[in-house]
Design a protein around this motif. Structure first.
Motif, PDB file in Angstrom:
ATOM      1  N   SER A   1      15.386  12.485   3.419  1.00 55.47           N
ATOM      2  CA  SER A   1      14.990  11.954   4.726  1.00 55.47           C
ATOM      3  C   SER A   1      13.501  12.182   4.981  1.00 55.47           C
ATOM      4  O   SER A   1      12.848  11.360   5.645  1.00 55.47           O
ATOM      5  CB  SER A   1      15.827  12.586   5.843  1.00 55.47           C
ATOM      6  N   TRP A   2      12.964  13.282   4.466  1.00 51.24           N
ATOM      7  CA  TRP A   2      11.528  13.500   4.632  1.00 51.24           C
ATOM      8  C   TRP A   2      10.732  12.466   3.833  1.00 51.24           C
ATOM      9  O   TRP A   2       9.802  11.846   4.360  1.00 51.24           O
ATOM     10  CB  TRP A   2      11.136  14.911   4.213  1.00 51.24           C
ATOM     11  N   LEU A   3      11.096  12.236   2.583  1.00 46.08           N
ATOM     12  CA  LEU A   3      10.388  11.243   1.775  1.00 46.08           C
ATOM     13  C   LEU A   3      10.590   9.828   2.315  1.00 46.08           C
ATOM     14  O   LEU A   3       9.723   8.971   2.154  1.00 46.08           O
ATOM     15  CB  LEU A   3      10.849  11.325   0.318  1.00 46.08           C
ATOM     16  N   ASP A   4      11.720   9.582   2.965  1.00 43.23           N
ATOM     17  CA  ASP A   4      11.955   8.262   3.561  1.00 43.23           C
ATOM     18  C   ASP A   4      10.942   7.942   4.659  1.00 43.23           C
ATOM     19  O   ASP A   4      10.707   6.764   4.976  1.00 43.23           O
ATOM     20  CB  ASP A   4      13.366   8.182   4.158  1.00 43.23           C
ATOM     21  N   ARG A   5      10.328   8.967   5.227  1.00 44.67           N
ATOM     22  CA  ARG A   5       9.312   8.695   6.243  1.00 44.67           C
ATOM     23  C   ARG A   5       8.115   7.962   5.636  1.00 44.67           C
ATOM     24  O   ARG A   5       7.331   7.353   6.366  1.00 44.67           O
ATOM     25  CB  ARG A   5       8.881   9.989   6.917  1.00 44.67           C
ATOM     26  N   SER A   6       7.987   8.001   4.329  1.00 44.79           N
ATOM     27  CA  SER A   6       6.910   7.248   3.668  1.00 44.79           C
ATOM     28  C   SER A   6       7.058   5.758   3.968  1.00 44.79           C
ATOM     29  O   SER A   6       6.124   5.114   4.454  1.00 44.79           O
ATOM     30  CB  SER A   6       6.926   7.506   2.159  1.00 44.79           C
ATOM     31  N   TRP A   7       8.234   5.202   3.701  1.00 46.44           N
ATOM     32  CA  TRP A   7       8.411   3.762   3.952  1.00 46.44           C
ATOM     33  C   TRP A   7       8.684   3.458   5.423  1.00 46.44           C
ATOM     34  O   TRP A   7       8.303   2.411   5.922  1.00 46.44           O
ATOM     35  CB  TRP A   7       9.480   3.168   3.041  1.00 46.44           C
TER      36      TRP A   7
ATOM     37  N   ALA B   1       5.640   1.281   5.084  1.00 45.27           N
ATOM     38  CA  ALA B   1       6.047   0.037   4.421  1.00 45.27           C
ATOM     39  C   ALA B   1       5.955  -1.129   5.411  1.00 45.27           C
ATOM     40  O   ALA B   1       5.959  -0.925   6.628  1.00 45.27           O
ATOM     41  CB  ALA B   1       7.464   0.162   3.879  1.00 45.27           C
ATOM     42  N   PRO B   2       5.888  -2.377   4.909  1.00 46.91           N
ATOM     43  CA  PRO B   2       5.880  -3.537   5.814  1.00 46.91           C
ATOM     44  C   PRO B   2       7.111  -3.556   6.714  1.00 46.91           C
ATOM     45  O   PRO B   2       8.192  -3.085   6.336  1.00 46.91           O
ATOM     46  CB  PRO B   2       5.888  -4.722   4.841  1.00 46.91           C
ATOM     47  N   GLU B   3       6.947  -4.119   7.894  1.00 42.98           N
ATOM     48  CA  GLU B   3       8.029  -4.134   8.881  1.00 42.98           C
ATOM     49  C   GLU B   3       9.303  -4.770   8.331  1.00 42.98           C
ATOM     50  O   GLU B   3      10.408  -4.302   8.600  1.00 42.98           O
ATOM     51  CB  GLU B   3       7.569  -4.890  10.138  1.00 42.98           C
ATOM     52  N   LYS B   4       9.164  -5.830   7.535  1.00 41.54           N
ATOM     53  CA  LYS B   4      10.337  -6.511   6.969  1.00 41.54           C
ATOM     54  C   LYS B   4      11.133  -5.576   6.061  1.00 41.54           C
ATOM     55  O   LYS B   4      12.371  -5.581   6.065  1.00 41.54           O
ATOM     56  CB  LYS B   4       9.888  -7.752   6.206  1.00 41.54           C
ATOM     57  N   VAL B   5      10.426  -4.760   5.282  1.00 39.02           N
ATOM     58  CA  VAL B   5      11.092  -3.792   4.397  1.00 39.02           C
ATOM     59  C   VAL B   5      11.848  -2.765   5.219  1.00 39.02           C
ATOM     60  O   VAL B   5      13.012  -2.443   4.953  1.00 39.02           O
ATOM     61  CB  VAL B   5      10.065  -3.102   3.471  1.00 39.02           C
ATOM     62  N   VAL B   6      11.182  -2.232   6.237  1.00 34.82           N
ATOM     63  CA  VAL B   6      11.809  -1.214   7.093  1.00 34.82           C
ATOM     64  C   VAL B   6      13.058  -1.782   7.765  1.00 34.82           C
ATOM     65  O   VAL B   6      14.134  -1.173   7.731  1.00 34.82           O
ATOM     66  CB  VAL B   6      10.802  -0.717   8.153  1.00 34.82           C
TER      67      VAL B   6
END
Length: 294
Positions: free
Chosen positions: A75-81, A85-90
């Motif tokens: 969950s910490w590394l997920d804060r990277s995207w 990351a682009p809004e569409k990816v998120v």
């Protein structure tokens, strides 16, 4: 600001475009390493699980502890995207499910609403998922980080989408209530021990736990509906469950309301115990005369 913080934030920006399975795989590896070497924190987790789940076997609690460290890291590394990351990816990795009426009200309503967001590891993902789909003003309360660079990075990440205000805990209740009374959303995480001065003792898994009574107080003073939000880390990202609004809440009894909050939180935790924030010393403040737990 430290070199370590600068490098850490740079690393998160670098891994943001990577495929999710790669980020999660690295998180799983990191979590296993942390479970092995972070002994003081592992003792906190083991103690919390022993206190809250005495009916589970030692082997079962060990499994939950190992999994919780993996979820911490992932969950910490997920804060990277989530934050870069682009809004569409998120948006493609965040799935909102649950009570249709409450989901519509979060997006389009204008009545004061508190989103009760317990400390599951997906709490930042849930906030992002909900604020990126509403124009309503919303607020979250945060504790200032010691490193100004890290503090700014976290604040920018949490206010990336939507009309979000990050309120400092030391600013008091005035800006919180001001936002609610204007028909805003408050993303609230009150299931913590902030010391004797800011908490009351109510049961949590049968143990008297110092608990912030802000959910009841803010709901009453802001005339706000309370809607629980439970975030679950999944293989494809996160599933954010919006549950039906609590009925007959708050009452005039802050202690009873806060005890009810903990009781309902236990029900949420029991469905996925590995994903709750057991790394926090939940029982660090003890009633007068009670022996320390840690």
């Amino acid at each position: 600001m430290s070199l370590g913080s600068r490098l850490g934030i740079a690393f998160m920006r670098v891994i943001a475009p990577l495929p999710l399975p790669l980020v999660r795989g690295f998180g799983a590896l990191l979590g296993r390493v942390l479970h092995t070497i972070a002994l003081p924190r592992r003792r906190v987790v083991d103690t919390n699980l022993a206190v809250c789940f005495p009916e589970k076997s030692e082997a079962e609690r060990r499994r939950i502890a190992r999994e919780t460290f993996v979820y911490v890291a992932q969950s910490w590394l997920d804060r990277s995207w989530l934050w870069h990351a682009p809004e569409k990816v998120v948006a493609g990795r965040l799935k909102v499910v649950g009570a249709a009426q409450e989901i519509r009200e979060i997006a389009d309503g204008d009545e004061p609403m508190i989103l009760f967001a317990p400390h599951f590891y997906g709490l930042d993902a849930a906030a992002t998922a909900l604020t990126m789909h509403t124009a309503r003003p919303s607020a979250t309360i945060y504790t200032t980080q010691r490193d100004p660079m890290v503090d700014e990075w976290i604040r920018e990440g949490r206010t990336r989408f939507g009309n979000v205000a990050a309120l400092n805990r030391v600013d008091g209740i005035k800006p919180v209530l001001g936002g609610l009374r204007k028909g805003g959303l408050l993303y609230l995480l009150p299931d913590m021990d902030f010391g004797r001065d800011q908490t009351i003792f109510v049961p949590f898994y049968g143990v008297q736990a110092a608990t912030v009574p802000s959910l009841s107080r803010f709901a009453r003073l802001g005339k706000a509906k309370v809607v629980p939000v439970v975030a679950k880390l999944t293989a494809g990202g996160y599933e954010i469950e919006v549950r039906p609004a609590w009925q007959n809440f708050p009452t005039d009894d802050v202690e009873a309301d806060t005890a009810l909050m903990n009781q309902r939180l236990q029900g949420y935790i029991d469905t996925m115990p590995s994903q709750y924030y057991w790394v926090h010393r939940r029982f660090k403040t003890r009633p007068e005369g009670a022996p320390p737990i840690y």
